[in-house]
Write an enzyme that holds these catalytic residues in place. Structure first.
Site: not given
Ligand SMILES: Cc1cc2nc3c(=O)[nH]c(=O)nc-3n(C[C@H](O)[C@H](O)[C@H](O)COP(=O)(O)OP(=O)(O)OC[C@H]3O[C@@H](n4cnc5c(N)ncnc54)[C@H](O)[C@@H]3O)c2cc1C
Length: 403
Positions: A128, A132-133, A368, A372
């Site tokens: 959303e 994400g993570s 996926e 990290e």
């Molecule tokens: C091209 C593309 C296709 C996608 N397709 C899908 C899909 O089909 N369905 C779906 O549900 N999602 C999809 N996603 C979303 C994707 O799964 C998320 O972007 C991903 O899970 C990371 O979440 P975020 O972008 O919110 O980053 P964040 O979670 O905000 O993370 C930002 C940074 O902080 C770091 N970080 C966060 N938490 C921690 C921690 N505990 N310890 C250390 N570092 C941390 C991360 O590693 C990253 O470097 C897609 C993303 C992209 C780019």
């Protein structure tokens, strides 16, 4: 017995996907990518090759192949373009295999069969705008009204988000548990694009995987029948993680194909381009980059093959699949960076594929499970902080002629 030999069926599949993608997609991918154009005509062709239901049993409309076949197809597709492999990742890996393991017979009949036959396209909606993570941070809610659930929320960064017909969606069905961030309050639902209150759009500012569709969708009071809940109430988080075990496998194998594409393009260019009176391939520092690509390719392939073999024999493989995904995606970023480097200024131009590889590889280091998150997972397995507990539903092992 462990065997690294591919069967004749595997080789035939590898060959036919390679020939099809090389003939039908490779000559057009530069233009599709530059025009940010998702070509829907590719889907019926993938369906006719059996790819959209490749490892789904024949009785559910699929091609009935094993999980190694899913990996081989992923590798071959991403060799040509990441956007092709992404279709397999969300449609087969994240969605269809989840319905196969967790779906009711009715859900399999209504949703899995058309997906496996390729008449309906499916995706996966967990992420959303603000989560994400940290999947527990999702805000989408599902409130029960009689025999229906009313869903409200927005999903973002969804592969095929603006084109898929049906989605596996995760939402808080227990609002008290939502306040406590207790993941046993999350449930999983099958949501159809055709349901009233569903709307979607394409993310137009994305700079990689440009021939693929990535979008968002909104649910405003979308009514979902009770029979579309996947698993039991409160099993959504486990189902989301189960789905990732299969999606990550396709990402691992796909990234392996991308490393191979970088290696091959680099080798061709390095034999062609001359500097200081010799082919640049003669310079040891160029050889070093190509050697790294080769070792990364071979290691990445062994890792996804092991994960696929574990899936075939029905053994839990969250750890091995995660390692394969983490290693291959990070290595593909290294390979793509070096592929641009070997091409020099030409690598900085879209006249050559190196730049597309460079833009495409990065997504898989984020989705996926980011680099990290995977690093932490692997450390936690080693340290004993993370142990996989038995699941109520497992991926069915491959029961065909040869696992
Ligand atoms: C091209 C593309 C296709 C996608 N397709 C899908 C899909 O089909 N369905 C779906 O549900 N999602 C999809 N996603 C979303 C994707 O799964 C998320 O972007 C991903 O899970 C990371 O979440 P975020 O972008 O919110 O980053 P964040 O979670 O905000 O993370 C930002 C940074 O902080 C770091 N970080 C966060 N938490 C921690 C921690 N505990 N310890 C250390 N570092 C941390 C991360 O590693 C990253 O470097 C897609 C993303 C992209 C780019």
């Amino acid at each position: 017995m462990v065997s690294l030999e591919l069967t004749d069926e595997h080789r035939l599949l590898e060959q036919s996907v390679r020939e099809w993608a090389g003939r039908e997609v490779a000559p057009r991918i530069h233009d599709l990518d530059r025009e940010h154009r998702f070509d829907r005509n590719i889907l019926p062709q993938m369906a006719s090759l059996g790819l959209l239901g490749i490892c789904i049993p024949v009785e559910h409309g699929g091609a009935g192949m094993d999980y190694i076949a899913l990996g081989l197809a992923s590798e071959e597709l991403e060799y040509v373009d990441t956007s092709l492999r992404v279709i397999l990742s969300v449609h087969v890996g994240l969605n269809s295999l989840t319905l196969l393991a967790w779906g009711t017979e009715d859900q399999k009949r209504r949703y899995l069969v058309p997906q496996a036959q390729g008449t309906k396209l499916a995706s996966y909606g967990l992420t959303e705008p603000a989560a994400g993570s940290d999947a527990r941070g999702i805000q989408t809610t599902a409130v029960q009204h009689g025999d229906r659930w009313v869903l409200n929320g927005e999903k973002m960064w969804i592969s095929l988000g603006d084109v898929a017909d049906q989605f596996l969606v995760f939402a808080w069905s227990d609002q008290e548990k939502k306040k406590q961030r207790d993941p046993s309050g999350i449930s999983a639902f099958i949501v159809e694009r055709a349901f009233k209150g569903f709307s979607s759009g394409t993310l137009t500012e994305k700079w990689g995987i440009l021939a693929g569709n990535t979008g968002f969708f909104k649910m405003d009071d979308v009514e979902v029948p009770d029979e579309n809940m996947v698993g039991h109430p409160g099993e959504g988080f486990k189902i989301a993680m189960f789905a990732l075990d299969q999606g990550r496998f396709t990402v691992a194998a796909g990234a392996t194909g991308l490393i191979r594409a970088c290696r091959d393009a680099s080798g061709t260019y390095a034999r062609d381009r001359k500097a200081f009176g010799v082919e640049i391939a003669q310079h040891q520092l160029v050889k070093e980059m190509i050697a790294q690509m080769e070792s990364d390719y071979q290691a990445a392939r062994l890792l996804w093959l092991r994960a696929g073999w574990l899936k075939n024999i029905g053994q839990r493989n969250t750890r091995e699949t995660g390692l394969a995904k983490w290693f291959a995606t990070v290595a593909s970023e290294r390979a793509a960076g070096d592929c641009v480097q070997i091409h020099g200024a030409n690598g900085y131009s879209d006249e050559y594929p190196a730049g597309r590889f460079y833009r495409n590889c990065k997504g898989a280091v984020i989705y996926e499970g980011t680099r990290e998150i995977h690093k932490l997972m692997q450390a936690d397995y080693v340290l004993g902080y993370r142990v996989d507990r038995p699941s109520r539903c497992d991926l069915p092992p491959y029961t065909g002629s040869r696992p």
